[in-house]
Design an enzyme around this catalytic site. Sequence first.
Site, PDB file in Angstrom:
ATOM      1  N   ASP A  41       0.842  -1.197   0.000  1.00 20.60           N
ATOM      2  CA  ASP A  41       0.000   0.000   0.000  1.00 20.60           C
ATOM      3  C   ASP A  41       0.881   1.251   0.000  1.00 20.60           C
ATOM      4  O   ASP A  41       1.487   1.615   1.006  1.00 20.60           O
ATOM      5  CB  ASP A  41      -0.895  -0.032   1.247  1.00 20.60           C
ATOM      6  CG  ASP A  41      -1.855   1.163   1.291  1.00 20.60           C
ATOM      7  OD1 ASP A  41      -1.636   2.143   0.533  1.00 20.60           O
ATOM      8  OD2 ASP A  41      -2.796   1.118   2.090  1.00 20.60           O
ATOM      9  N   CYS A  69      20.011  17.186  -8.889  1.00 24.44           N
ATOM     10  CA  CYS A  69      20.060  15.935  -9.654  1.00 24.44           C
ATOM     11  C   CYS A  69      19.298  16.137 -10.972  1.00 24.44           C
ATOM     12  O   CYS A  69      19.736  15.696 -12.043  1.00 24.44           O
ATOM     13  CB  CYS A  69      19.425  14.798  -8.871  1.00 24.44           C
ATOM     14  SG  CYS A  69      20.057  14.557  -7.195  1.00 24.44           S
ATOM     15  N   CYS A  72      20.956  17.646 -14.250  1.00 23.11           N
ATOM     16  CA  CYS A  72      21.728  16.771 -15.145  1.00 23.11           C
ATOM     17  C   CYS A  72      20.904  15.606 -15.681  1.00 23.11           C
ATOM     18  O   CYS A  72      20.991  15.246 -16.850  1.00 23.11           O
ATOM     19  CB  CYS A  72      22.943  16.203 -14.428  1.00 23.11           C
ATOM     20  SG  CYS A  72      24.183  17.439 -14.021  1.00 23.11           S
ATOM     21  N   HIS A  73      20.128  14.968 -14.764  1.00 26.81           N
ATOM     22  CA  HIS A  73      19.509  13.685 -15.118  1.00 26.81           C
ATOM     23  C   HIS A  73      18.086  13.802 -15.632  1.00 26.81           C
ATOM     24  O   HIS A  73      17.563  12.833 -16.185  1.00 26.81           O
ATOM     25  CB  HIS A  73      19.481  12.765 -13.885  1.00 26.81           C
ATOM     26  CG  HIS A  73      20.832  12.399 -13.371  1.00 26.81           C
ATOM     27  ND1 HIS A  73      21.694  11.551 -14.031  1.00 26.81           N
ATOM     28  CD2 HIS A  73      21.489  12.768 -12.233  1.00 26.81           C
ATOM     29  CE1 HIS A  73      22.808  11.399 -13.322  1.00 26.81           C
ATOM     30  NE2 HIS A  73      22.709  12.139 -12.238  1.00 26.81           N
ATOM     31  N   CYS A 106      28.359  11.214  -6.984  1.00 28.81           N
ATOM     32  CA  CYS A 106      27.746  12.283  -7.774  1.00 28.81           C
ATOM     33  C   CYS A 106      27.692  13.566  -6.943  1.00 28.81           C
ATOM     34  O   CYS A 106      27.985  14.655  -7.435  1.00 28.81           O
ATOM     35  CB  CYS A 106      26.333  11.865  -8.173  1.00 28.81           C
ATOM     36  SG  CYS A 106      25.929  12.244  -9.878  1.00 28.81           S
ATOM     37  N   CYS A 169      27.574 -16.478   6.967  1.00 32.94           N
ATOM     38  CA  CYS A 169      26.283 -16.103   6.387  1.00 32.94           C
ATOM     39  C   CYS A 169      25.548 -17.380   5.971  1.00 32.94           C
ATOM     40  O   CYS A 169      24.351 -17.539   6.202  1.00 32.94           O
ATOM     41  CB  CYS A 169      26.460 -15.224   5.153  1.00 32.94           C
ATOM     42  SG  CYS A 169      27.544 -13.809   5.342  1.00 32.94           S
ATOM     43  N   CYS A 172      23.455 -19.732   8.457  1.00 27.05           N
ATOM     44  CA  CYS A 172      22.064 -19.383   8.748  1.00 27.05           C
ATOM     45  C   CYS A 172      21.220 -19.253   7.479  1.00 27.05           C
ATOM     46  O   CYS A 172      20.178 -19.882   7.356  1.00 27.05           O
ATOM     47  CB  CYS A 172      21.989 -18.070   9.528  1.00 27.05           C
ATOM     48  SG  CYS A 172      22.543 -18.230  11.236  1.00 27.05           S
ATOM     49  N   HIS A 173      21.661 -18.427   6.540  1.00 25.62           N
ATOM     50  CA  HIS A 173      20.777 -18.022   5.442  1.00 25.62           C
ATOM     51  C   HIS A 173      20.767 -18.992   4.273  1.00 25.62           C
ATOM     52  O   HIS A 173      19.945 -18.859   3.369  1.00 25.62           O
ATOM     53  CB  HIS A 173      21.156 -16.620   4.968  1.00 25.62           C
ATOM     54  CG  HIS A 173      20.965 -15.588   6.031  1.00 25.62           C
ATOM     55  ND1 HIS A 173      19.722 -15.193   6.464  1.00 25.62           N
ATOM     56  CD2 HIS A 173      21.856 -14.893   6.779  1.00 25.62           C
ATOM     57  CE1 HIS A 173      19.860 -14.287   7.422  1.00 25.62           C
ATOM     58  NE2 HIS A 173      21.148 -14.100   7.648  1.00 25.62           N
ATOM     59  N   CYS A 214      24.014  -8.090  10.845  1.00 27.53           N
ATOM     60  CA  CYS A 214      24.321  -9.525  10.937  1.00 27.53           C
ATOM     61  C   CYS A 214      25.709  -9.745  11.551  1.00 27.53           C
ATOM     62  O   CYS A 214      25.886 -10.623  12.390  1.00 27.53           O
ATOM     63  CB  CYS A 214      24.265 -10.172   9.557  1.00 27.53           C
ATOM     64  SG  CYS A 214      22.612 -10.691   9.063  1.00 27.53           S
TER      65      CYS A 214
END
Lengths: 253, 176
Positions: A41, A69, A72-73, A106, A169, A172-173, A214
Amino acid sequence: MRHPLLLLWLLLALEGQAEPLTGQVSGYHLLGEELQALQDDAFANPGMLWVDRGQRAWNSPAGARGTSCRDCHGGPERMQGLAAQLPRWNAEDKRLENLEGLVRNCRSVRQRADPPAYESDELLALTTLIAYQSRGLPLTVAVDGPAADAFAAGRDAFARRRGQLDLSCADCHDRHAGARLRGETISAGMINGFPLYRLTWEGMGSRQRMIRWCNEAVRAEPLQPDTAKALALELFLAWRSRGLELESPAIRR
Amino acid sequence: MDLPPPAASVSAPLLTCAAAGRPSLRVAATLLALAMLLTSAATIADCAPFQIDGDRIEQPLAEKVGEAAAGARVAADRQRGDCVICHRLPLPEGRFHGNLGPDLQAVGLRLSPAQLRLRVAANRHLNPESIMPDYCRSGDRHRVAESHRGQPILSAQEIEDLVAWLSGLEAVEKTP
């Protein structure tokens, strides 16, 4: 009991007999219906506040040149697809760059402004705005060519046990994704939701903030967010998450 | 010459045994044991020296006998044992227990204190792939946070307390 099967299912769920997570499963699927609805939502999702802030920052002149920003962009929609390809190899600097690094670079080089601090609202506003432009696009990072060495280093880092608790890592994962740590289900370590709103933090965070969290949990030295090691791990994690739709700003526990 | 201090008791009995009856060898063996103790203390600070026999550590790690009530506190304490993060245990904190490790509600029926001691102190000796860390060891660790560097996760006394508590767990609660 009207529904003996339901009771059985509840008992099994309480006993932790749920299916283990295998392969690529977005953390979205561990949220439960209410939090999934919150993420979906745009008016209720707290992460959208950072997208709005990012819009304002995108249009505001900054730094010695007084450029924004947008100057330029053009509009932020021009950034569509970018976040899904990061981190990527920067041939000029001969290093990986991630979303935070790109924006900070940038800011300092093009706009001649002080780069916003890691995990500051200013940086998260811009990175979330940019990532939001890629919502729904699959993660695709290049791990060959000049990025191959970093990718191999990231793969090693993922498997290397660390910290006083001596856990990797992968412990666990990868090998225990889907099991429960206290009351929480261990995620598959997919990073397609960042920058995201984490209830534990009561705020937004980048991929590197999660990596830092972590590391602290296993009582390991933190990885500084702009180092080659940290970026290599992020590259490997993005590759593990390849094909998953970018969800930023996601909600996670 | 006296035996080395109690901390060196792991290697000393073996060495002095082998050298029984030969005074010069005994002295050499004792010196060697002391030297091993000193070098190991400098590099690997285990919670205490220990000797593994099969799947057991027979000798208690600490001088003071383990105390079950203290062990229950270690198991519940998030900063210390935090056993409930992975195991089901009869603790109020265990309501939201993890399921990475086996249910330990009645572990005292399955494992002896010596078996429990090894599984807490150095479980990866039995299974290097296990996610359960070695709570008595601190050597060979990668990138340990400065605040915890060189320290094992638990002290010898905490492990003895845990073993005392765990070995007395013999009933499976019938709560949901």
